[in-house]
Write a protein that holds these residues in place. Structure first.
Motif, PDB file in Angstrom:
ATOM      1  N   HIS A   1       0.872  -1.176   0.000  1.00  0.00           N
ATOM      2  CA  HIS A   1       0.000   0.000   0.000  1.00  0.00           C
ATOM      3  C   HIS A   1       0.908   1.224   0.000  1.00  0.00           C
ATOM      4  CE1 HIS A   1      -2.794   3.067   1.607  1.00  0.00           C
ATOM      5  NE2 HIS A   1      -3.742   2.318   1.065  1.00  0.00           N
ATOM      6  N   PRO A   2       0.550   2.285  -0.734  1.00  0.00           N
ATOM      7  CA  PRO A   2       1.429   3.457  -0.809  1.00  0.00           C
ATOM      8  C   PRO A   2       1.863   4.009   0.534  1.00  0.00           C
ATOM      9  CG  PRO A   2      -0.351   3.647  -2.410  1.00  0.00           C
ATOM     10  CD  PRO A   2      -0.656   2.444  -1.572  1.00  0.00           C
ATOM     11  N   ARG A   3       0.996   3.900   1.542  1.00  0.00           N
ATOM     12  CA  ARG A   3       1.346   4.441   2.859  1.00  0.00           C
ATOM     13  C   ARG A   3       2.136   3.443   3.713  1.00  0.00           C
ATOM     14  NH1 ARG A   3      -4.039   7.768   4.922  1.00  0.00           N
ATOM     15  NH2 ARG A   3      -4.265   9.106   3.075  1.00  0.00           N
TER      16      ARG A   3
ATOM     17  N   ASP B   1      -6.281  -6.779  -4.166  1.00  0.00           N
ATOM     18  CA  ASP B   1      -7.307  -7.135  -3.196  1.00  0.00           C
ATOM     19  C   ASP B   1      -7.870  -5.831  -2.635  1.00  0.00           C
ATOM     20  OD1 ASP B   1      -8.916  -8.705  -1.544  1.00  0.00           O
ATOM     21  OD2 ASP B   1      -7.292 -10.063  -1.014  1.00  0.00           O
ATOM     22  N   THR B   2      -8.887  -5.920  -1.810  1.00  0.00           N
ATOM     23  CA  THR B   2      -9.484  -4.740  -1.195  1.00  0.00           C
ATOM     24  C   THR B   2      -9.741  -5.033   0.276  1.00  0.00           C
ATOM     25  OG1 THR B   2     -10.608  -4.203  -3.270  1.00  0.00           O
ATOM     26  CG2 THR B   2     -11.363  -3.070  -1.289  1.00  0.00           C
ATOM     27  N   LEU B   3      -9.328  -4.121   1.123  1.00  0.00           N
ATOM     28  CA  LEU B   3      -9.551  -4.247   2.564  1.00  0.00           C
ATOM     29  C   LEU B   3     -10.889  -3.588   2.891  1.00  0.00           C
ATOM     30  CD1 LEU B   3      -7.922  -5.467   4.901  1.00  0.00           C
ATOM     31  CD2 LEU B   3      -6.998  -3.194   5.331  1.00  0.00           C
ATOM     32  N   ILE B   4     -11.823  -4.351   3.453  1.00  0.00           N
ATOM     33  CA  ILE B   4     -13.184  -3.856   3.658  1.00  0.00           C
ATOM     34  C   ILE B   4     -13.629  -4.061   5.105  1.00  0.00           C
ATOM     35  CG2 ILE B   4     -13.835  -4.311   1.260  1.00  0.00           C
ATOM     36  CD1 ILE B   4     -15.325  -6.821   2.301  1.00  0.00           C
ATOM     37  N   PRO B   5     -14.486  -3.160   5.635  1.00  0.00           N
ATOM     38  CA  PRO B   5     -15.047  -3.359   6.977  1.00  0.00           C
ATOM     39  C   PRO B   5     -16.238  -4.306   6.915  1.00  0.00           C
ATOM     40  CG  PRO B   5     -15.774  -1.260   6.099  1.00  0.00           C
ATOM     41  CD  PRO B   5     -14.865  -1.858   5.063  1.00  0.00           C
ATOM     42  N   VAL B   6     -16.281  -5.264   7.852  1.00  0.00           N
ATOM     43  CA  VAL B   6     -17.358  -6.263   7.857  1.00  0.00           C
ATOM     44  C   VAL B   6     -17.866  -6.475   9.272  1.00  0.00           C
ATOM     45  CG1 VAL B   6     -16.541  -7.481   5.793  1.00  0.00           C
ATOM     46  CG2 VAL B   6     -15.696  -8.162   8.059  1.00  0.00           C
ATOM     47  N   SER B   7     -19.081  -6.997   9.358  1.00  0.00           N
ATOM     48  CA  SER B   7     -19.722  -7.289  10.643  1.00  0.00           C
ATOM     49  C   SER B   7     -20.750  -8.390  10.431  1.00  0.00           C
ATOM     50  CB  SER B   7     -20.406  -6.024  11.177  1.00  0.00           C
ATOM     51  OG  SER B   7     -21.339  -6.329  12.205  1.00  0.00           O
TER      52      SER B   7
ATOM     53  N   ASN C   1       2.225  -3.748  14.140  1.00  0.00           N
ATOM     54  CA  ASN C   1       3.366  -3.817  13.234  1.00  0.00           C
ATOM     55  C   ASN C   1       3.071  -4.565  11.939  1.00  0.00           C
ATOM     56  OD1 ASN C   1       3.142  -6.334  14.387  1.00  0.00           O
ATOM     57  ND2 ASN C   1       5.343  -6.674  14.608  1.00  0.00           N
ATOM     58  N   THR C   2       1.822  -4.960  11.716  1.00  0.00           N
ATOM     59  CA  THR C   2       1.472  -5.666  10.488  1.00  0.00           C
ATOM     60  C   THR C   2       1.118  -4.681   9.377  1.00  0.00           C
ATOM     61  OG1 THR C   2      -0.859  -5.823  11.117  1.00  0.00           O
ATOM     62  CG2 THR C   2       0.580  -7.638  11.793  1.00  0.00           C
ATOM     63  N   THR C   3       1.280  -5.132   8.134  1.00  0.00           N
ATOM     64  CA  THR C   3       0.924  -4.285   6.996  1.00  0.00           C
ATOM     65  C   THR C   3      -0.558  -3.928   7.023  1.00  0.00           C
ATOM     66  OG1 THR C   3       2.667  -5.215   5.602  1.00  0.00           O
ATOM     67  CG2 THR C   3       0.830  -4.135   4.482  1.00  0.00           C
ATOM     68  N   LEU C   4      -1.424  -4.929   7.223  1.00  0.00           N
ATOM     69  CA  LEU C   4      -2.860  -4.660   7.227  1.00  0.00           C
ATOM     70  C   LEU C   4      -3.246  -3.758   8.391  1.00  0.00           C
ATOM     71  CD1 LEU C   4      -4.361  -8.130   6.203  1.00  0.00           C
ATOM     72  CD2 LEU C   4      -3.807  -6.153   4.772  1.00  0.00           C
ATOM     73  N   GLY C   5      -2.587  -3.930   9.526  1.00  0.00           N
ATOM     74  CA  GLY C   5      -2.875  -3.061  10.662  1.00  0.00           C
ATOM     75  C   GLY C   5      -2.544  -1.614  10.378  1.00  0.00           C
ATOM     76  N   ARG C   6      -1.428  -1.394   9.693  1.00  0.00           N
ATOM     77  CA  ARG C   6      -1.036  -0.016   9.377  1.00  0.00           C
ATOM     78  C   ARG C   6      -1.941   0.580   8.300  1.00  0.00           C
ATOM     79  NH1 ARG C   6       5.211  -0.756   8.242  1.00  0.00           N
ATOM     80  NH2 ARG C   6       5.193   1.517   8.024  1.00  0.00           N
ATOM     81  N   VAL C   7      -2.414  -0.250   7.371  1.00  0.00           N
ATOM     82  CA  VAL C   7      -3.335   0.249   6.347  1.00  0.00           C
ATOM     83  C   VAL C   7      -4.668   0.636   6.988  1.00  0.00           C
ATOM     84  CG1 VAL C   7      -4.636  -0.320   4.269  1.00  0.00           C
ATOM     85  CG2 VAL C   7      -2.262  -1.054   4.477  1.00  0.00           C
ATOM     86  N   VAL C   8      -5.190  -0.226   7.862  1.00  0.00           N
ATOM     87  CA  VAL C   8      -6.432   0.113   8.572  1.00  0.00           C
ATOM     88  C   VAL C   8      -6.245   1.394   9.379  1.00  0.00           C
ATOM     89  CG1 VAL C   8      -8.055  -0.605  10.360  1.00  0.00           C
ATOM     90  CG2 VAL C   8      -7.262  -2.260   8.675  1.00  0.00           C
TER      91      VAL C   8
ATOM     92  N   ALA D   1      -9.855   0.122   1.429  1.00  0.00           N
ATOM     93  CA  ALA D   1      -8.502   0.450   0.974  1.00  0.00           C
ATOM     94  C   ALA D   1      -8.073  -0.572  -0.066  1.00  0.00           C
ATOM     95  CB  ALA D   1      -7.514   0.449   2.145  1.00  0.00           C
ATOM     96  N   SER D   2      -7.583  -0.078  -1.193  1.00  0.00           N
ATOM     97  CA  SER D   2      -7.090  -0.964  -2.247  1.00  0.00           C
ATOM     98  C   SER D   2      -5.707  -1.491  -1.876  1.00  0.00           C
ATOM     99  CB  SER D   2      -7.021  -0.219  -3.582  1.00  0.00           C
ATOM    100  OG  SER D   2      -8.312   0.197  -3.995  1.00  0.00           O
ATOM    101  N   LEU D   3      -5.497  -2.767  -2.101  1.00  0.00           N
ATOM    102  CA  LEU D   3      -4.224  -3.415  -1.803  1.00  0.00           C
ATOM    103  C   LEU D   3      -3.641  -4.006  -3.074  1.00  0.00           C
ATOM    104  CD1 LEU D   3      -5.313  -5.415   1.375  1.00  0.00           C
ATOM    105  CD2 LEU D   3      -3.928  -3.322   1.359  1.00  0.00           C
ATOM    106  N   GLU D   4      -2.363  -3.844  -3.236  1.00  0.00           N
ATOM    107  CA  GLU D   4      -1.645  -4.483  -4.327  1.00  0.00           C
ATOM    108  C   GLU D   4      -0.891  -5.677  -3.746  1.00  0.00           C
ATOM    109  OE1 GLU D   4       1.841  -3.392  -7.635  1.00  0.00           O
ATOM    110  OE2 GLU D   4       1.149  -1.902  -6.172  1.00  0.00           O
ATOM    111  N   ILE D   5      -0.859  -6.778  -4.481  1.00  0.00           N
ATOM    112  CA  ILE D   5      -0.077  -7.942  -4.071  1.00  0.00           C
ATOM    113  C   ILE D   5       1.191  -7.960  -4.918  1.00  0.00           C
ATOM    114  CG2 ILE D   5      -0.021 -10.454  -3.831  1.00  0.00           C
ATOM    115  CD1 ILE D   5      -3.110 -10.346  -3.738  1.00  0.00           C
ATOM    116  N   ARG D   6       2.339  -7.925  -4.263  1.00  0.00           N
ATOM    117  CA  ARG D   6       3.610  -7.855  -4.980  1.00  0.00           C
ATOM    118  C   ARG D   6       4.487  -9.062  -4.685  1.00  0.00           C
ATOM    119  NH1 ARG D   6       6.123  -1.701  -5.090  1.00  0.00           N
ATOM    120  NH2 ARG D   6       4.416  -0.726  -6.263  1.00  0.00           N
ATOM    121  N   ALA D   7       5.266  -9.424  -5.696  1.00  0.00           N
ATOM    122  CA  ALA D   7       6.305 -10.439  -5.539  1.00  0.00           C
ATOM    123  C   ALA D   7       7.645  -9.727  -5.498  1.00  0.00           C
ATOM    124  CB  ALA D   7       6.259 -11.437  -6.697  1.00  0.00           C
ATOM    125  N   TYR D   8       8.533 -10.189  -4.636  1.00  0.00           N
ATOM    126  CA  TYR D   8       9.866  -9.600  -4.482  1.00  0.00           C
ATOM    127  C   TYR D   8      10.918 -10.699  -4.626  1.00  0.00           C
ATOM    128  CZ  TYR D   8       7.187  -5.836  -2.216  1.00  0.00           C
ATOM    129  OH  TYR D   8       6.280  -4.839  -1.935  1.00  0.00           O
TER     130      TYR D   8
END
Length: 327
Positions: free
Chosen positions: A149-151, A169-175, A207-214, A276-283
């Protein structure tokens, strides 16, 4: 002397900032400073001029960095080659992926790669983002898959590691839903926060990527104060289970939540502005002697070939590809 000290110096050379370099190396600023001084003691020369802003390398430091970069690449590749030859069969890739991707994305991605590329062995390890980056940087794997994610950029030296996009992928709020199909735990409206009692929040570890994106999504709407952090994990699958059991509001990758949304166990808890839009990258290492990795990378870098392969697969498949398989 430890190899990680060289990586510290190379990141410091690029960022020209102890605080930023420490962030990218996932250590405290004081720990990074101690390691740089230890490297200077080992080298017998001052490598960093700490009296300038932004800081700069001394002439000795610039010379040392050039040689150290080449040495680090050679040592990392030598270690990877020895590891591969001693533990793995021919035509093999050693892959490290984030916990969520290893379950929701990687199996189908490997299947599709084999359909286009041919058979190859894959040994997969699941890890958090810090351990995955360390594994790649230290030559413990050929390929790393992670969310981008850019941020929340992945902290790898662009001169030593290559990356490309392999999905989205897309990070979405759910309940869980109410009896009327509405979210039991909707995203709190910032305009009503003064009267809100607080929504139970199923969170990622900080410290997780998804945590920082949220976190960036919530920061943009000043919505943290409307949430009560009641559970925390670094794995989306655990948050999915807690969300389905009705413990609170969670942000999940759409690929992870798709089945629960389809069968009505979960519903969307906010509109697109909370996503939030997520890109999946290979390194991979820029310097690699793994012929299988190099051949696969060339295929992945040719999107028109991949598009043709995916279109052919779609015509013969019994069902559509899962969300997030290829961009």
């Amino acid at each position: 002397m430890q190899l990680k000290w060289i990586d510290d110096l190379l990141v410091l050379e690029r960022t020209r900032s102890f605080s930023r370099a420490a962030e990218l190396r996932y250590v405290t600023q004081s720990a990074l400073s101690r390691r740089i001084r230890a490297l200077e003691d080992w080298a017998g020369a001052q490598l960093v001029d700490r009296n300038t802003y932004p800081l700069a390398l001394t002439p000795a430091g610039a010379t040392f960095c050039e040689t150290a970069r080449q040495a680090a690449d050679l040592l990392t590749e030598a270690r990877a080659t020895l590891h591969r030859e001693s533990t793995l069969p021919d035509r093999t890739l050693d892959i490290v992926a984030g916990h969520t991707l290893s379950l929701a994305f990687l199996p189908d991605w490997l299947t599709r790669c084999r359909q286009r590329f041919g058979s190859f062995h894959a040994r997969v390890s699941a890890a958090n983002v810090i351990d995955a980056v360390v594994a790649l940087a230290e030559g413990q794997c050929d390929l790393m898959l992670g969310y981008h994610h850019p941020r929340v950029p992945v902290s790898l030296d662009a001169d030593r590691f290559l990356s490309l996009s392999v999905g989205s992928d897309t990070l979405i709020p759910v309940s869980v839903p109410t009896s009327r199909g509405r979210p039991l735990y909707p995203v709190p409206d910032p305009a009503d926060l003064a009267d809100a009692h607080g929504t139970p929040f199923l969170a990622y570890s900080p410290n997780t990527t998804l945590g920082r994106v949220v976190g960036s999504v919530l920061d943009a709407r000043d919505a943290h104060r409307g949430l009560i952090r009641c559970y925390e994990s670094d794995m989306a699958m655990l948050l999915l289970k807690m969300a389905v059991e009705g413990h609170g509001l969670a942000w999940l990758p759409l690929s992870t939540a798709a089945e629960a949304l389809s069968d009505g166990a979960l519903v969307h808890a906010g509109d697109a502005s909370w996503q939030a839009s997520l890109e999946i990258r290979a390194y991979r290492p820029a310097a690699s002697a793994n012929a299988t990795l190099l051949e696969l990378w060339r295929m992945l870098a040719a999107p028109e070939q991949m598009d043709a392969a995916m279109a052919k697969t779609a015509k013969t498949a019994d069902s559509a590809a899962p969300i997030g398989c290829f961009a």
